[in-house]
Write a protein that holds these residues in place. Structure first.
Motif, PDB file in Angstrom:
ATOM      1  N   THR A 112       2.306   1.703  -3.425  1.00 34.29           N
ATOM      2  CA  THR A 112       1.337   2.285  -4.376  1.00 34.29           C
ATOM      3  C   THR A 112       1.237   3.792  -4.167  1.00 34.29           C
ATOM      4  O   THR A 112       1.264   4.565  -5.131  1.00 34.29           O
ATOM      5  CB  THR A 112      -0.050   1.626  -4.181  1.00 34.29           C
ATOM      6  OG1 THR A 112       0.113   0.228  -4.268  1.00 34.29           O
ATOM      7  CG2 THR A 112      -1.039   2.099  -5.232  1.00 34.29           C
ATOM      8  N   TYR A 113       1.132   4.198  -2.900  1.00 34.14           N
ATOM      9  CA  TYR A 113       1.013   5.632  -2.586  1.00 34.14           C
ATOM     10  C   TYR A 113       2.251   6.405  -3.064  1.00 34.14           C
ATOM     11  O   TYR A 113       2.142   7.436  -3.720  1.00 34.14           O
ATOM     12  CB  TYR A 113       0.805   5.791  -1.074  1.00 34.14           C
ATOM     13  CG  TYR A 113       0.866   7.215  -0.582  1.00 34.14           C
ATOM     14  CD1 TYR A 113      -0.194   8.100  -0.800  1.00 34.14           C
ATOM     15  CD2 TYR A 113       1.989   7.696   0.103  1.00 34.14           C
ATOM     16  CE1 TYR A 113      -0.136   9.412  -0.346  1.00 34.14           C
ATOM     17  CE2 TYR A 113       2.053   8.997   0.556  1.00 34.14           C
ATOM     18  CZ  TYR A 113       0.989   9.845   0.332  1.00 34.14           C
ATOM     19  OH  TYR A 113       1.055  11.151   0.772  1.00 34.14           O
ATOM     20  N   PHE A 114       3.456   5.855  -2.764  1.00 35.33           N
ATOM     21  CA  PHE A 114       4.679   6.572  -3.157  1.00 35.33           C
ATOM     22  C   PHE A 114       4.942   6.494  -4.659  1.00 35.33           C
ATOM     23  O   PHE A 114       5.526   7.423  -5.236  1.00 35.33           O
ATOM     24  CB  PHE A 114       5.888   6.068  -2.350  1.00 35.33           C
ATOM     25  CG  PHE A 114       6.048   6.839  -1.068  1.00 35.33           C
ATOM     26  CD1 PHE A 114       6.752   8.033  -1.035  1.00 35.33           C
ATOM     27  CD2 PHE A 114       5.443   6.405   0.093  1.00 35.33           C
ATOM     28  CE1 PHE A 114       6.862   8.769   0.130  1.00 35.33           C
ATOM     29  CE2 PHE A 114       5.547   7.134   1.273  1.00 35.33           C
ATOM     30  CZ  PHE A 114       6.263   8.318   1.292  1.00 35.33           C
ATOM     31  N   ALA A 125       0.854  -1.199   0.000  1.00 35.08           N
ATOM     32  CA  ALA A 125       0.000   0.000   0.000  1.00 35.08           C
ATOM     33  C   ALA A 125       0.888   1.248   0.000  1.00 35.08           C
ATOM     34  O   ALA A 125       0.655   2.192  -0.768  1.00 35.08           O
ATOM     35  CB  ALA A 125      -0.901  -0.007   1.223  1.00 35.08           C
ATOM     36  N   HIS A 126       1.925   1.232   0.849  1.00 48.45           N
ATOM     37  CA  HIS A 126       2.868   2.367   0.870  1.00 48.45           C
ATOM     38  C   HIS A 126       3.539   2.521  -0.491  1.00 48.45           C
ATOM     39  O   HIS A 126       3.735   3.642  -0.981  1.00 48.45           O
ATOM     40  CB  HIS A 126       3.949   2.151   1.936  1.00 48.45           C
ATOM     41  CG  HIS A 126       3.421   2.086   3.352  1.00 48.45           C
ATOM     42  ND1 HIS A 126       2.322   2.789   3.765  1.00 48.45           N
ATOM     43  CD2 HIS A 126       3.870   1.394   4.444  1.00 48.45           C
ATOM     44  CE1 HIS A 126       2.107   2.531   5.052  1.00 48.45           C
ATOM     45  NE2 HIS A 126       3.018   1.691   5.483  1.00 48.45           N
TER      46      HIS A 126
END
Lengths: 278, 83
Positions: free
Chosen positions: A260-262, A257-258
């Motif tokens: 994807t966000y970054f 998830a991190h």
């Protein structure tokens, strides 16, 4: 004993199976380092004006032509280049550099209409669009068209005349190119027939174009930001691979998830274009 | 719903949110004020997404929320510093 580089980037029993770079305290340190780096850039700009900057050669005639293309596409009459409005736009650009501001109204309270009146243009309606730091007239007009308030000016059927000025100079120590676009409808309006040819008489504010230092503040900031994002993406990718490979169970957020966000933030950093409109 | 399928659905939602943010940034190039709001909005939604995902997974813990918040803060500062 694990090598410090291993514990910094890889999950390991010595770092509680979580790369030290992804620990909350490390994230806080990264935030501090990022702000410190940006501050150094800002201080450099303040202490050494002209070290960083962005100047470009925008063709004012092209800005008028593209504006009229948008008006023709919208079924409107084209606006004709007015020497008075061009003079007003030039006066506005000169005033912004002289008084070191970037706004529709000067710090002294001078409104754009003052420049229009001073140039001898008696207006019934008038409008102003501003842009800075763009590399091409196409990008400027596209940015104006993407903004509802600027688009309203561009496609206002009441306007009959236009004046565009392009000027290079320094604002807050940063070299920049400003584009001022003035629209107007004269008090004694005479109906006109739309013409497909553009009778453009642009004003280029300075005959001598200030050469760009080639080191844009945006490029420098973008590189600094990208360095941090790549570092985080690298650490998160390794973390994700190790979690999958060794089936690690721990109390933490999802690395994918991190990631994807970054990854999204990295794309945003890459697509942000130079240029501001007002 | 089976766990891998639920994972996939959550992941698709996150991808959709991030993609929407990217498209908005692209549309509003030249409008840094709006772009700032998009990045801040995306970061806040990311925190909310993290909380909802871990609640659904029954792995919710304040430490995890703090982790999402810190990553969102770092991401926002890095990008907003550019406008």
């Amino acid at each position: 004993m694990a090598h410090p580089a291993h514990t910094l980037f890889l999950p390991h029993p010595h770092n509680n199976h979580r790369a030290k770079l992804l620990w909350p305290r490390s994230i806080l340190i990264l935030i501090g380092l990022f702000i410190m780096g940006r501050s150094i850039v800002d201080i450099t700009i303040g202490l050494l004006p002209g070290v960083l900057g962005y100047a470009s050669q925008i063709d004012a005639a092209k800005v008028i032509e593209l504006t009229n293309n948008q008006r023709l596409n919208a079924g409107l009459e084209i606006v004709r280049s007015s020497p008075e409005l061009s003079q007003a736009a030039l006066a506005k650009a000169t005033d912004m550099f002289a008084n070191n501001y970037w706004a529709h109204v000067s710090p002294q309270g001078t409104e754009p209409w003052t420049f229009v009146s001073n140039a001898g243009y008696k207006y019934q309606h008038a409008g102003e669009n501003l842009a800075r730091d763009f590399s091409s007239p196409k990008d400027i007009v596209s940015a104006w068209m993407a903004s509802s308030t600027h688009k309203k000016n561009l496609l206002d059927s009441r306007y009959q005349d236009i004046g565009v000025a392009v000027m290079d100079g320094y604002i807050n120590g940063v070299e920049t190119t400003i584009v001022v676009q003035m629209f107007g409808a004269p008090q004694t309006s005479v109906s006109r027939i739309a013409s497909s040819t553009v009778d453009a008489l642009p004003v280029l504010a300075s005959e001598k174009i200030i050469p760009s230092s080639g080191l844009s503040p945006l490029d420098l900031s973008r590189s600094w930001s990208l360095a941090f994002v790549i570092l985080i993406l690298f650490a998160l990718s390794l973390d994700w691979i190790f979690v999958l490979r060794y089936n690690l169970i721990r109390i933490s957020g999802k690395s994918w998830a991190h990631l994807t966000y970054f990854a999204g933030m990295a794309i945003i950093l890459l697509i942000i274009r130079q240029g501001i409109i007002l | 719903m089976k766990k891998p399928l639920r994972h996939l659905l959550d992941y698709l939602v996150l991808c959709l949110l991030v993609s929407t943010g990217i498209v908005l940034i692209l549309i509003y190039n030249g409008n840094p004020i709006f772009q700032r709001f998009v990045v801040l909005g995306l970061s806040l939604i990311y925190i909310v997404w993290g909380i909802v995902h871990h609640l659904k997974e029954h792995t919710y813990h304040p430490k995890i929320v703090a982790e999402y918040a810190l990553f969102a803060l770092l991401g926002s500062i890095i990008v907003i510093g550019l406008f």
